[in-house]
Design an enzyme around this catalytic site. Sequence first.
Site, mmCIF file in Angstrom:
data_model
loop_
_atom_site.group_PDB
_atom_site.id
_atom_site.type_symbol
_atom_site.label_atom_id
_atom_site.label_comp_id
_atom_site.label_asym_id
_atom_site.label_seq_id
_atom_site.Cartn_x
_atom_site.Cartn_y
_atom_site.Cartn_z
ATOM 1 N N HIS A 45 -2.728 2.571 0.089
ATOM 2 C CA HIS A 45 -2.098 1.762 1.138
ATOM 3 C C HIS A 45 -3.024 1.588 2.329
ATOM 4 O O HIS A 45 -3.378 2.552 3.005
ATOM 5 C CB HIS A 45 -0.802 2.441 1.600
ATOM 6 C CG HIS A 45 0.102 1.545 2.386
ATOM 7 N ND1 HIS A 45 1.107 0.805 1.796
ATOM 8 C CD2 HIS A 45 0.150 1.266 3.705
ATOM 9 C CE1 HIS A 45 1.743 0.115 2.731
ATOM 10 N NE2 HIS A 45 1.170 0.373 3.898
ATOM 11 N N ASP A 47 -3.358 -1.267 5.675
ATOM 12 C CA ASP A 47 -2.680 -2.391 6.329
ATOM 13 C C ASP A 47 -3.628 -3.399 6.969
ATOM 14 O O ASP A 47 -3.213 -4.153 7.856
ATOM 15 C CB ASP A 47 -1.716 -1.862 7.384
ATOM 16 C CG ASP A 47 -0.394 -1.401 6.789
ATOM 17 O OD1 ASP A 47 0.284 -2.226 6.163
ATOM 18 O OD2 ASP A 47 -0.047 -0.218 6.943
ATOM 19 N N GLU A 152 4.725 -4.523 0.824
ATOM 20 C CA GLU A 152 5.451 -3.492 1.573
ATOM 21 C C GLU A 152 6.695 -4.114 2.184
ATOM 22 O O GLU A 152 6.643 -4.774 3.215
ATOM 23 C CB GLU A 152 4.577 -2.882 2.671
ATOM 24 C CG GLU A 152 5.283 -1.736 3.371
ATOM 25 C CD GLU A 152 4.414 -1.024 4.391
ATOM 26 O OE1 GLU A 152 4.690 0.149 4.680
ATOM 27 O OE2 GLU A 152 3.461 -1.650 4.913
ATOM 28 N N HIS A 179 11.420 -1.257 3.790
ATOM 29 C CA HIS A 179 10.564 -0.734 4.854
ATOM 30 C C HIS A 179 11.485 0.148 5.699
ATOM 31 O O HIS A 179 12.205 0.973 5.141
ATOM 32 C CB HIS A 179 9.877 -1.855 5.638
ATOM 33 C CG HIS A 179 8.774 -1.370 6.529
ATOM 34 N ND1 HIS A 179 8.813 -1.489 7.895
ATOM 35 C CD2 HIS A 179 7.628 -0.718 6.249
ATOM 36 C CE1 HIS A 179 7.728 -0.939 8.426
ATOM 37 N NE2 HIS A 179 6.983 -0.456 7.445
ATOM 38 N N HIS A 220 9.220 4.894 1.947
ATOM 39 C CA HIS A 220 10.191 4.237 2.830
ATOM 40 C C HIS A 220 11.620 4.287 2.321
ATOM 41 O O HIS A 220 12.534 3.954 3.083
ATOM 42 C CB HIS A 220 9.811 2.778 3.143
ATOM 43 C CG HIS A 220 8.732 2.632 4.159
ATOM 44 N ND1 HIS A 220 8.922 2.889 5.489
ATOM 45 C CD2 HIS A 220 7.434 2.271 4.032
ATOM 46 C CE1 HIS A 220 7.798 2.687 6.146
ATOM 47 N NE2 HIS A 220 6.871 2.326 5.284
ATOM 48 N N HIS A 241 2.328 5.832 0.246
ATOM 49 C CA HIS A 241 1.882 6.463 1.494
ATOM 50 C C HIS A 241 2.992 7.361 2.051
ATOM 51 O O HIS A 241 3.675 7.019 2.998
ATOM 52 C CB HIS A 241 1.410 5.427 2.515
ATOM 53 C CG HIS A 241 2.414 4.385 2.908
ATOM 54 N ND1 HIS A 241 3.114 3.618 2.008
ATOM 55 C CD2 HIS A 241 2.821 3.944 4.143
ATOM 56 C CE1 HIS A 241 3.920 2.780 2.648
ATOM 57 N NE2 HIS A 241 3.763 2.972 3.944
ATOM 58 N N ASP A 349 -2.693 4.694 4.768
ATOM 59 C CA ASP A 349 -1.979 3.905 5.780
ATOM 60 C C ASP A 349 -2.893 3.506 6.937
ATOM 61 O O ASP A 349 -2.416 3.148 8.018
ATOM 62 C CB ASP A 349 -0.769 4.680 6.313
ATOM 63 C CG ASP A 349 0.367 3.787 6.797
ATOM 64 O OD1 ASP A 349 0.249 2.554 6.675
ATOM 65 O OD2 ASP A 349 1.376 4.322 7.288
#
Length: 420
Positions: A45, A47, A152, A179, A220, A241, A349
Amino acid sequence: MRAIVPVVIAGVLLSLGLFSRADTPDPVLDRAKRVLARWPVIDGHNDAPWEIRERYKNKLAAFDFRDTSKGEKPMATDLTRLAAGGVGGQFWSVFVPGDMRGLAATKAVLEQIDLVKRLVARYPDRMAMAYSAEDVIAAEKQAKVASLIGIEGGYAIDESLPLLRAMYDAGARYMTLTHWETTSWADAATDAPKHGGLSPFGVAVVRETNRLGMLIDLSHVSADTMNDVLDASAAPVIFSHSSARALCGHTRNVPDEVLARMSKNDGVVMVNFAPGFVSEQVRQHRATHDAEEARLKALNLGVPSAVEDGLKSWEQAHPAPQATLAQLVDHIDHIRKLAGVDHVGIGSDLDGIPSTPVGLEDVSKYPMLIAELLRRGYTDEEAGKVAGANVLRVLRRAEQVAAELRKTEAPSEAELTAGE
């Protein structure tokens, strides 16, 4: 006598601060780099796509992805540091926040998928798109970063299995079911439960995801949703993550009862670098910080300057603790203990979190993490499994399950029903 002189001089210089231990050879770090040459990192993961969207409005000419370390607010990811970190594969997160629903959510995800593909095309000597385990291996052999796509936020499919299939065709190879907010078919870890886990349509999403060969990502989601997915899924799942809740009580982390099920599922938990998920001390400090901020706001209604001054004073009196690389590896150790070394990986992350554990500031630092594993007695092969081999195995197995399911199952026509 002459052989001792350099050692003595080195000790004197070290004591004077004229050079640091970082300048001295570290055989364990060298060994870690050899491990990563054989088993490159596949990070679950990152971003960067959302960060690029926010900073540069998806304009590739506005930045140089070979080096994003300069400027007032450097990114944690670029091609130079990916190479230094021994990264052979990266799941790029294409993110949609929970307050974005319907067409806006779908549009945001498709735009980020397009961004990833354009980014890869802009640096063809350093990156390659990957849609399968074999694509990852092929890219690694060419010393390119195998670029996979992970959605995500299940809001992106807008309660539509045809849209799920379209996302797979566009290149997505995992989907995080929620999420921070619960969807209409799956409960999130950080929202009020509405379904007690998965709704009936949520089960249909899981089954269709299996049929496609897309990985299900349980980061999540609530513990009930985790267990419902593990009951329903025919393929291994991932936590792209997340860390261990027993070591840091954040609800985003994975409870022991779920970790104990991961070996049977053959999935992988990829540890998150976010300090509030790694260190219980950091999590507790943030909770008390937020409580103090709320208290100051209640006492100083309409006087934001008083709130700001009061919070600054509190922060000076209560300095924030820092998470460490060693604490992060404690999570890997814990997951290994409960699930086995075949079921733990790395999901940093990075570029989605405002800070990191000390020693893991950017994508170049993975050799330090692997070196810590080696110091704790992991074999080269075990460290390689954590680095990337485990998630590669899971991806390959999901493809095998999909091939079998497609022989007997047509694309699902399930729809969300009223009352779910």
